[in-house]
Design a protein around this motif. Structure first.
Motif, PDB file in Angstrom:
ATOM      1  N   GLN A 160       0.829  -1.202   0.000  1.00 28.11           N
ATOM      2  CA  GLN A 160       0.000   0.000   0.000  1.00 28.11           C
ATOM      3  C   GLN A 160       0.863   1.252   0.000  1.00 28.11           C
ATOM      4  N   GLU A 161       0.420   2.272  -0.733  1.00 30.60           N
ATOM      5  CA  GLU A 161       1.129   3.538  -0.728  1.00 30.60           C
ATOM      6  C   GLU A 161       0.947   4.233   0.617  1.00 30.60           C
ATOM      7  N   PHE A 162       1.872   5.137   0.932  1.00 32.86           N
ATOM      8  CA  PHE A 162       1.827   5.834   2.199  1.00 32.86           C
ATOM      9  C   PHE A 162       0.761   6.939   2.179  1.00 32.86           C
ATOM     10  N   PRO A 163       0.380   7.437   3.363  1.00 32.98           N
ATOM     11  CA  PRO A 163      -0.621   8.508   3.435  1.00 32.98           C
ATOM     12  C   PRO A 163      -0.195   9.748   2.628  1.00 32.98           C
ATOM     13  N   LYS A 164      -1.176  10.564   2.283  1.00 39.60           N
ATOM     14  CA  LYS A 164      -0.929  11.717   1.410  1.00 39.60           C
ATOM     15  C   LYS A 164       0.105  12.676   1.985  1.00 39.60           C
ATOM     16  N   LEU A 165       0.060  12.908   3.293  1.00 41.07           N
ATOM     17  CA  LEU A 165       1.020  13.825   3.907  1.00 41.07           C
ATOM     18  C   LEU A 165       2.442  13.318   3.722  1.00 41.07           C
ATOM     19  N   VAL A 166       2.654  12.040   3.948  1.00 44.67           N
ATOM     20  CA  VAL A 166       3.986  11.460   3.789  1.00 44.67           C
ATOM     21  C   VAL A 166       4.429  11.550   2.332  1.00 44.67           C
ATOM     22  N   LYS A 167       3.520  11.289   1.411  1.00 46.74           N
ATOM     23  CA  LYS A 167       3.849  11.373  -0.023  1.00 46.74           C
ATOM     24  C   LYS A 167       4.253  12.794  -0.414  1.00 46.74           C
ATOM     25  N   ARG A 168       3.594  13.808   0.179  1.00 48.34           N
ATOM     26  CA  ARG A 168       3.965  15.196  -0.116  1.00 48.34           C
ATOM     27  C   ARG A 168       5.364  15.516   0.405  1.00 48.34           C
ATOM     28  N   ILE A 169       5.680  14.983   1.589  1.00 50.07           N
ATOM     29  CA  ILE A 169       7.014  15.209   2.166  1.00 50.07           C
ATOM     30  C   ILE A 169       8.083  14.571   1.277  1.00 50.07           C
ATOM     31  N   ILE A 170       7.802  13.357   0.788  1.00 49.93           N
ATOM     32  CA  ILE A 170       8.742  12.656  -0.094  1.00 49.93           C
ATOM     33  C   ILE A 170       8.914  13.431  -1.396  1.00 49.93           C
ATOM     34  N   LYS A 171       7.815  13.887  -1.966  1.00 47.17           N
ATOM     35  CA  LYS A 171       7.879  14.624  -3.239  1.00 47.17           C
ATOM     36  C   LYS A 171       8.670  15.911  -3.088  1.00 47.17           C
ATOM     37  N   SER A 172       8.509  16.581  -1.954  1.00 52.09           N
ATOM     38  CA  SER A 172       9.270  17.799  -1.693  1.00 52.09           C
ATOM     39  C   SER A 172      10.766  17.501  -1.621  1.00 52.09           C
ATOM     40  N   GLY A 173      11.109  16.408  -0.992  1.00 59.10           N
ATOM     41  CA  GLY A 173      12.518  16.023  -0.909  1.00 59.10           C
ATOM     42  C   GLY A 173      13.108  15.671  -2.252  1.00 59.10           C
ATOM     43  N   GLU A 174      12.308  14.994  -3.074  1.00 56.17           N
ATOM     44  CA  GLU A 174      12.788  14.620  -4.409  1.00 56.17           C
ATOM     45  C   GLU A 174      13.043  15.847  -5.286  1.00 56.17           C
ATOM     46  N   ALA A 175      12.364  16.937  -4.980  1.00 53.62           N
ATOM     47  CA  ALA A 175      12.550  18.167  -5.745  1.00 53.62           C
ATOM     48  C   ALA A 175      13.731  18.999  -5.238  1.00 53.62           C
ATOM     49  N   ASN A 176      14.323  18.573  -4.135  1.00 50.59           N
ATOM     50  CA  ASN A 176      15.453  19.299  -3.541  1.00 50.59           C
ATOM     51  C   ASN A 176      16.761  18.773  -4.128  1.00 50.59           C
ATOM     52  N   PRO A 177      17.474  19.583  -4.917  1.00 52.92           N
ATOM     53  CA  PRO A 177      18.699  19.100  -5.561  1.00 52.92           C
ATOM     54  C   PRO A 177      19.830  18.800  -4.577  1.00 52.92           C
ATOM     55  N   SER A 178      19.690  19.261  -3.339  1.00 49.95           N
ATOM     56  CA  SER A 178      20.735  18.998  -2.333  1.00 49.95           C
ATOM     57  C   SER A 178      20.654  17.577  -1.783  1.00 49.95           C
ATOM     58  N   ILE A 179      19.501  16.917  -1.992  1.00 50.90           N
ATOM     59  CA  ILE A 179      19.279  15.577  -1.427  1.00 50.90           C
ATOM     60  C   ILE A 179      19.420  14.519  -2.512  1.00 50.90           C
ATOM     61  N   VAL A 180      20.219  13.497  -2.219  1.00 57.91           N
ATOM     62  CA  VAL A 180      20.356  12.329  -3.089  1.00 57.91           C
ATOM     63  C   VAL A 180      20.162  11.080  -2.241  1.00 57.91           C
ATOM     64  N   ILE A 181      19.244  10.215  -2.641  1.00 57.24           N
ATOM     65  CA  ILE A 181      19.052   8.913  -1.991  1.00 57.24           C
ATOM     66  C   ILE A 181      19.601   7.872  -2.956  1.00 57.24           C
ATOM     67  N   ARG A 182      20.707   7.261  -2.589  1.00 53.77           N
ATOM     68  CA  ARG A 182      21.371   6.339  -3.517  1.00 53.77           C
ATOM     69  C   ARG A 182      21.426   4.925  -2.965  1.00 53.77           C
ATOM     70  N   GLU A 183      21.528   3.974  -3.875  1.00 57.34           N
ATOM     71  CA  GLU A 183      21.766   2.585  -3.494  1.00 57.34           C
ATOM     72  C   GLU A 183      23.223   2.412  -3.089  1.00 57.34           C
ATOM     73  N   VAL A 184      23.490   1.400  -2.289  1.00 63.33           N
ATOM     74  CA  VAL A 184      24.883   1.048  -2.024  1.00 63.33           C
ATOM     75  C   VAL A 184      25.418   0.249  -3.207  1.00 63.33           C
ATOM     76  N   ASP A 185      26.720   0.150  -3.281  1.00 64.65           N
ATOM     77  CA  ASP A 185      27.384  -0.632  -4.320  1.00 64.65           C
ATOM     78  C   ASP A 185      28.091  -1.801  -3.641  1.00 64.65           C
ATOM     79  N   LYS A 186      27.539  -3.001  -3.784  1.00 68.96           N
ATOM     80  CA  LYS A 186      28.097  -4.180  -3.107  1.00 68.96           C
ATOM     81  C   LYS A 186      29.514  -4.470  -3.563  1.00 68.96           C
TER      82      LYS A 186
END
Length: 402
Positions: A203-229
């Motif tokens: 299930q997708e997260f509540p609307k408030l959480v989705k808005r917080i995530i979307k705001s972060g994705e629009a912030n060029p200072s933030i990068v969420i990256r995978e690790v490299d095994k």
């Protein structure tokens, strides 16, 4: 007519029945004793459908100093209880020398010993084992006991007190409901609760959480990256640096040492997948991480503790491309400098969402488990509530003055 013992004129048959019922507590001193220590839960829990039999080789490694890096800063004595030749209980008494150096306000500190790996047929056996563990700790100068902690705080701390109705996930403990009463009647009081949360990750997260995530994705200072095994050691060093900073003020914190880190790497590397572990970077600096593991317990439970004759092949096949119902988040951390800011929860939500999607799409998972989380960790408990997860298990650590 019964035969009489000539020396004391006592009933021989009755005497030997008494001797066979006498409870003996002895220290573990040999490979045979360690094997008996590992084997006991397989008998005590054989009718418990929610117990997950550990791989015996792994369980033996946990209590073998040469195979467990934690022993580099620990003093340990294992005990077995026997009635006649029958093993009826076990316990460990241990002193983590690093824990002795930690601030007393964080749970450990000078004079605090621990016990764990406790299993017993009945309360009389448990009481005798606990007395032996406490005597050993007193003889070592300890003035307070915490338990159960089996054996490092990073392994399986706490006694299960809620959530007996479903199996534990990887690196989480299980116990008989009777144990709680036995511990409390022995004079122990609760000192800390460790909580795990369950959520439906389809299930997708509540609307408030989705808005917080979307705001972060629009912030060029933030990068969420995978690790490299392929850069396992470098990535592990980054995560460890954040972990030691993020968790350093937490109850029960003891820093991981190089021998432990090496052991953890060997054990967990087979179930490390790039898209299930994320590092959050802020302006190019790693500031947060989230580790997720496919629930290995789902694969090992049918093996009943053994990789022979064909268990190893089944496990190897599973490890190549695991398909699981449950993913567990054992560790998450944000650097202390950000913990009181809104950014901390934003980074957490972003990492959780990225891993949620990967878990469903790539591994077929439908359930997530977060924890353990300290009962007074307001930030993490708030995040768990915000994504509509529910408490599914509670583990309790007890204390008593010696």
């Amino acid at each position: 007519m019964r035969r009489k013992c000539s020396l004391a004129m006592i009933d021989c048959a009755g005497y030997f029945r008494f001797m066979s019922d006498t409870l003996r507590i002895t220290p573990v001193t040999s490979k045979r004793d360690r094997k008996a220590f590992v084997d006991l839960p397989f008998r005590l829990y054989r009718d418990d459908r929610n117990w997950v039999p550990p791989l015996k080789g792994e369980a033996l490694g946990l209590i073998t100093p040469e195979k467990n890096g934690w022993y580099s800063h620990a003093d340990v004595q294992l005990f077995l209880a026997r009635r006649g030749d029958r093993v009826v209980g076990r316990i460990s008494a241990h002193i983590d020398t690093l824990a002795l150096t930690m601030p007393a306000a964080q749970g450990f500190g000078p004079g605090v010993g621990q016990w764990g790996l406790m299993d017993a047929e009945d309360e009389a056996v448990f009481t005798a084992l606990l007395a032996a563990a406490e005597d050993w700790l007193r003889a070592k100068g300890m003035t307070r006991a915490l338990g159960p902690i089996s054996q490092s705080i990073w392994e399986e701390p706490g006694l299960l007190v809620e959530g007996y109705d479903h199996p534990p996930t990887i690196m989480m403990g299980h116990a008989k409901p009777d144990y709680r009463g036995w511990i409390e009647r022995a004079g122990y009081s609760p000192v800390k609760q460790l909580i795990t949360y369950d959520l439906d990750i389809t299930q997708e997260f509540p609307k408030l959480v989705k808005r917080i995530i979307k705001s972060g994705e629009a912030n060029p200072s933030i990068v969420i990256r995978e690790v490299d095994k392929r850069k396992f050691e470098q990535e592990a060093a980054i995560i460890l640096d954040i972990l030691n900073d993020a968790w350093s003020d937490n109850w029960g914190f003891v820093p991981l040492t190089p021998p432990e880190i090496k052991d953890v790497g060997v054990k967990l590397k087979p179930i490390v997948f790039n898209d299930l572990i994320r590092i959050a970077e802020l302006d190019g600096k790693p500031v947060a991480f989230m580790i997720t593991l496919p629930d290995l317990n789902e694969a090992i439970k049918p093996l009943n503790g053994s990789l022979l004759p064909f268990g190893w092949a089944k496990l190897l096949l599973w490890l190549r491309k695991p398909k699981v119902r449950t993913m567990r988040v054992p560790l998450m951390g944000v650097r202390k400098e950000l913990q009181s800011s809104r950014l901390a929860s934003q980074l957490a939500f972003m990492m959780i969402e990225a891993i949620r999607k990967a878990s469903v799409e790539h591994y077929g998972a439908s359930r997530g488990e977060i924890g353990w989380v300290l009962d007074d960790n307001q930030g993490m408990n708030s995040i768990a509530t915000a994504i509509e997860s529910k408490v599914n298990k509670v583990y309790q650590v007890y204390e008593r003055a010696l």
